[in-house]
Scaffold this active site. Structure first.
Site, PDB file in Angstrom:
ATOM      1  N   GLU A  38     -22.746 -34.587 -49.665  1.00  0.00           N
ATOM      2  CA  GLU A  38     -21.720 -35.373 -48.977  1.00  0.00           C
ATOM      3  C   GLU A  38     -20.733 -36.001 -49.961  1.00  0.00           C
ATOM      4  O   GLU A  38     -20.543 -37.213 -49.975  1.00  0.00           O
ATOM      5  CB  GLU A  38     -22.377 -36.473 -48.121  1.00  0.00           C
ATOM      6  CG  GLU A  38     -23.176 -35.937 -46.958  1.00  0.00           C
ATOM      7  CD  GLU A  38     -22.342 -35.452 -45.784  1.00  0.00           C
ATOM      8  OE1 GLU A  38     -21.098 -35.365 -45.930  1.00  0.00           O
ATOM      9  OE2 GLU A  38     -22.928 -35.132 -44.735  1.00  0.00           O
ATOM     10  N   GLU A  46     -30.269 -29.830 -44.138  1.00  0.00           N
ATOM     11  CA  GLU A  46     -30.857 -30.929 -43.372  1.00  0.00           C
ATOM     12  C   GLU A  46     -30.868 -30.499 -41.910  1.00  0.00           C
ATOM     13  O   GLU A  46     -29.865 -29.994 -41.403  1.00  0.00           O
ATOM     14  CB  GLU A  46     -30.040 -32.226 -43.507  1.00  0.00           C
ATOM     15  CG  GLU A  46     -30.036 -32.782 -44.915  1.00  0.00           C
ATOM     16  CD  GLU A  46     -29.167 -34.040 -45.081  1.00  0.00           C
ATOM     17  OE1 GLU A  46     -28.919 -34.751 -44.094  1.00  0.00           O
ATOM     18  OE2 GLU A  46     -28.731 -34.276 -46.218  1.00  0.00           O
TER      19      GLU A  46
END
Ligand code: IPT
Length: 925
Positions: free
Chosen positions: A394, A470
């Site tokens: 991220e 994820e």
């Protein structure tokens, strides 16, 4: 001020591999002196060897000072706890000064001071000389101590600032925990080596870069020189068969011991391969966490993590979102886990400001980003377990990703690159997403994903294997949807599996609250319990989610046929010879026979013995695959996989003769110790016990997934937590019929609920419900709630799914059997209390005072607090046993899903309002 420098460090030595050397080393962990200041602007006089630190406190190293009474931890997920204003930081900048006096052994000369990890900006002095500073909290740094060491007494002074320009690179979703949290050593080792151990076409190839000579006695390799390559007959390394060969690197000044694993990772036709075979990652994301020590994780705890993972059929770890303690990777090599090693980089909080000023795209940060990548790759390059490098998490997009990727490809062409944050995959070798829905994963599996604007990048990405770095957010009760993801991963060769988010709840031990989460330390900005989203509770007790994951990840599958079972070997690399197969026949959960099955090592069809005999009743066959002998990660007998099939249906329920009608006795209607209020039709006594209910209940204490997915808000808006009940009619005849309408205030939606009671020695309830109006959303539950005196129930014994909890899309780990637990043991201790502990498929449950049977089955929860109390509680100690025990007997509950991050329940698991009938029978025990 130099805290605001873009430079990642000064005075540091070139990064090198983490190695086990026989060179002398001095362990500098232990008790240090410590002082905390609220700002960075403090004189550095403490670096002076003569400085008097007698007024300071003691602090263990490694540790986070906020977990030792100095300041407090703080939790934010995406948002920075400081203004987004790189490279500047506030004046409020907790600064920890550390001092350590040590004696140098006689004859010691030279050496390097090595810090494995210090959070965040760390300046180091030795005997008053500044050695330099470093950033990159989860990465090692070494300084040349030699010129400043003295015989005898030496003084090491370390200043750690919590905030610096580097903070902008470390915005991972976790507690902010400053401090020297990994080991400190003075070492005389300076070796570096890059071992290349490939496995191709059935043979191993060995070479290395560096200096000295390498030997692998077991393979007859001696005196191998840098750049020379030998081809060898070896057993390959895989996570299933973690074969390591002891090697030694001989250098003039030291000897380094290595463990070499031969394996090759490649990508062919869009499929991820290990040693030429498809690699399916059954992974978890692991943060380093300990409920008392934060990220200063003891070695035994790291080992426990690996053992727990192996015992739950996990075969892969993503080291979210920074390189772990180096010993963790040694354990992965040794015990067998595939690892995506992730760089210590996250700039997520720039998303809050439209990614303006993101360091990932700021050339002034290029050195710092490259520095982080280099330090990770150099440290971890010799681990067979590490199969991919990840640029970070991220961190948006930007030109510094190219800098990191280009250098890494050059340095280590043997490992694919991963980074999820750039959908174009311009700098990666695999296509990665997080929390994609099942539908999107399926589309990608088929190669039918939406195209990128850039045709070239699109074509490139279409040739890549896909993984979900994820998925299945394990926050609170859940995650649901695991089986369906796994089914996709196994169906499409392009799909290389994924990593569940995440391994552990980051709950910190707290004297009053049990486990603390965001906000519990008075942080002005925090993200509450979003840090409590693991497969294991903070104390590492497996949660039901981990048990489900173990089931879904099973490397052996069973398909039952008439008189046989087909055993499918789902390992990628190993056969079944390490397993034993046990078949058990049960009737109503009681074992009536046990057989050992002979299963070929490759799997296949296996004839079953005669499974009849013994009493009548519901008969099940369970086949279990258990370890035949001890393995390094579990003892003989450890269950790896199981399957179950029903051999014979339930015996027809025994019913007494249609009993007499209820007898009117004053204002009551009675039969055999049971009584109803004749006016309201309410049950008031059940076999002598004073009861409230059963009455229709549609509510449950919302789960985290209900909340974040938006259902809780809609349920509360509709008023499902505050139903009203109206009795329209109480009629007696054969039995008792009570017609009601159940509805929340302020809406015209409601449910017609008709209770039909009969008595035949036992009390039977048939509850018909029918929605009144168009109910738009799924509802939490359809069932009844009742309460009894608290001492009426201590232990519950039931026949049904167990031993753990189960909802529509969870409880995959549960099997049909006879189970027993106290009321306390039935509760699942989610750190943030919420709906939990439901037992599913219950045929009957003996509660001590009476028995409830389903016709045919029901869902059961038993608690010492009400649903409202459970919904109100914020921490486990808020749940205080009351005077009543509350029973919830349901027909169904809404699915669980994983909407805290990702999709809600799949539509088949939605509980829509619909006509339904719940049939229950109460008998005295
Ligand atoms: C994702 C993060 O990568 C992870 O660190 C964690 O924060 C997780 O979310 C939530 O628990 S990012 C999110 C925007 C999907």
């Amino acid at each position: 001020m130099d805290l605001e420098t873009f430079t990642p460090g000064s005075g540091r030595l070139e990064p090198r591999a983490a190695l086990r050397s026989d060179a002398p080393a001095l362990d500098l962990n232990g008790t240090w002196r410590f002082r905390l200041s609220p700002t960075a602007d403090v004189p550095a006089d403490f670096a002076d060897p003569g400085y008097d630190d007698s007024s300071w406190d003691d602090l263990p190293v490694p540790a986070h000072w906020v977990l030792h009474g100095h300041g407090a931890p703080a939790y934010t997920n995406v948002r920075y706890p400081i203004p987004v204003d790189p490279p500047h930081v506030p004046n409020e900048n907790p600064t920890g000064d550390h001092r350590r006096v040590f004696d140098l052994p006689d004859g010691w000369t030279g050496g390097r001071l090595r810090f494995e990890g210090s959070d965040s900006f760390t300046r180091v002095w030795l005997n008053g000389h500044e050695l330099g500073f470093s950033t990159g909290s989860r990465l090692p740094v070494e300084y040349d101590a030699g010129p400043h060491l003295r015989p005898g007494r030496n003084v090491l002074a370390v200043r750690v600032h919590q905030w610096s320009a580097a903070t902008y690179l470390e915005d991972q979703d976790m507690w902010w925990l400053p401090g020297i949290f990994r080991d400190v050593t003075l070492t005389r080792s300076s070796a570096d080596v890059f071992v290349h151990a490939a496995y191709q076409d059935g043979r191993g190839r060995l070479s290395f870069d560096g200096s000295g000579t390498l030997s692998v006695p077991e393979l007859g390799v001696t005196g191998l020189r840098p750049g020379e390559e030998v081809t060898l007959d070896v057993e390959p390394w895989t996570a299933e068969t973690p074969r390591l060969y002891d090697a030694e690197l001989t250098l003039p000044e030291e000897t380094v011991r290595l463990r070499v694993g031969f394996r090759t990772i490649s990508i062919e036709d869009g499929v991820l391969l290990a040693n030429g075979r498809p690699l399916l990652l059954k992974g978890v994301n692991r943060h380093e966490f300990h409920p008392e020590h934060g990220r200063a994780v003891p070695y035994e705890t790291m080992r426990e993590d690996v053992l727990l993972m192996k015992r739950h059929n996990v075969n892969a770890v993503r080291t979210s979102h920074y390189p772990p303690h180096p010993a963790f990777l040694d354990l992965c090599d040794e015990l067998g886990l595939w690892v995506i090693d992730e760089c210590d980089l996250e700039t997520h909080g720039f998303g809050e400001v439209g990614w303006r000023g993101n360091p990932t795209d700021d050339p002034r940060y290029a050195d710092a980003l490259l520095d982080r990548m280099r330090r990770m790759v150099e440290r971890d390059k010799n681990h067979p377990s590490v199969i991919m490098w990840s640029l970070g998490n991220e961190a948006g997009v930007g030109r510094n990703l190219a800098v990191m990727a280009d250098w890494t490809r050059e340095r280590d062409p043997s490992r694919p690159l991963h980074y999820e944050g750039d959908r174009s995959c311009a700098h990666t070798d695999v296509y990665s997403r997080m929390y994609a829905t099942h539908a999107e994963v399926e589309a990608i599996g088929r190669g039918e994903e939406d195209p990128l604007d850039d045709a070239e990048l699109d074509a490139r990405r279409r040739r890549m294997p896909f993984l979900q770095c994820e998925y299945a957010h394990a926050m609170g009760n859940g995650p649901g949807g695991l089986a369906e993801y796994q089914e996709l991963f196994e169906r499409y060769p392009r799909l290389a599996g994924g990593f569940v988010w995440e391994w552990i709840d980051h709950g910190l031990v707290h004297p009053e609250l049990g486990y603390a989460y965001g906000g519990d330390y008075g942080e002005p900005l925090h993200d509450g319990n979003f840090v409590i989203d693991g497969l294991v509770f903070p104390d590492r007790t497996p949660s039901p989610g981990l048990l489900d994951l173990k089931k879904v990840f099973e490397p052996v599958r069973f398909a039952f046929g008439d008189g046989f079972v087909r055993v499918v070997n789902g390992h990628g690399f190993a056969d079944l010879s390490h397993l034993e197969f046990v078949a058990t026949v049960t009737v109503e959960g009681a074992t009536v026979a046990e057989h050992r099955l002979e299963v070929p090592a490759a799997g296949g069809e296996c004839k079953l013995p005669d499974l009849t005999g013994g009493p009548d009743g519901e008969r099940w066959l369970t086949v279990r695959a258990v370890l035949a002998g001890d393995l390094p990660w579990a003892p003989a007998g450890h269950e790896v996989a199981w399957g179950q099939t029903r051999l014979a249906g339930p015996a027809t329920p025994s019913r007494g003769p249609a009993g007499p009608a209820f007898v009117r006795d004053g204002g009551e209607l009675t039969a055999g110790g049971c009584a109803f209020d004749a006016a309201t039709g309410r049950l008031t006594r059940l076999f002598g016990l004073d009861v409230e209910g059963p009455r229709l209940d549609l509510w449950r204490a919302p789960t985290d997934n209900d909340r974040y997915g938006g259902l809780e808000g809609r349920w509360r808006a509709l008023g499902l937590h505050r139903l009203t009940h109206r009795v329209d009619d109480v009629a007696t005849g054969d039995g008792l019929t009570v017609r009601t309408r159940v509805a929340p205030a302020a809406t015209d939606l409601g449910m017609w609920a008709t209770y039909r009671w009969t008595f035949d020695g036992g009390l039977r309830l048939e509850l018909d419900i029918e929605p009144d109006g168009e109910w738009p959303d799924p509802i939490p539950a359809i069932g009844v709630t009742m309460s009894l005196p608290g001492d009426a129930v201590e232990r519950v014994t039931w026949f049904g799914q167990g031993p753990g909890e189960a909802y529509q899309d969870t409880g995959l780990a549960t099997r049909i059997g006879r189970w027993s637990a106290t009321v306390e043991e039935l509760q699942i201790p989610y750190v943030m209390p919420q709906e939990n502990g439901r037992r599913a498929g219950v045929r009957w449950a003996d509660l001590g005072a009476f028995r409830v049977s389903g016709e045919p089955e029901y869902g059961l929860s038993v608690r010492r607090w009400s649903t409202d109390e459970l919904a109100e509680a914020r921490h486990l100690p808020d749940l205080v046993p009351g005077e009543r025990v509350h029973l919830h007997l349901d027909l169904a509950q809404q699915g669980i899903g994983t909407a805290t991050c990702g999709p809600g329940p799949l539509p088949v698991y939605d509980l829509m309002a619909r006509p339904a009938t719940l049939r229950l029978r109460f008998d005295p025990s």
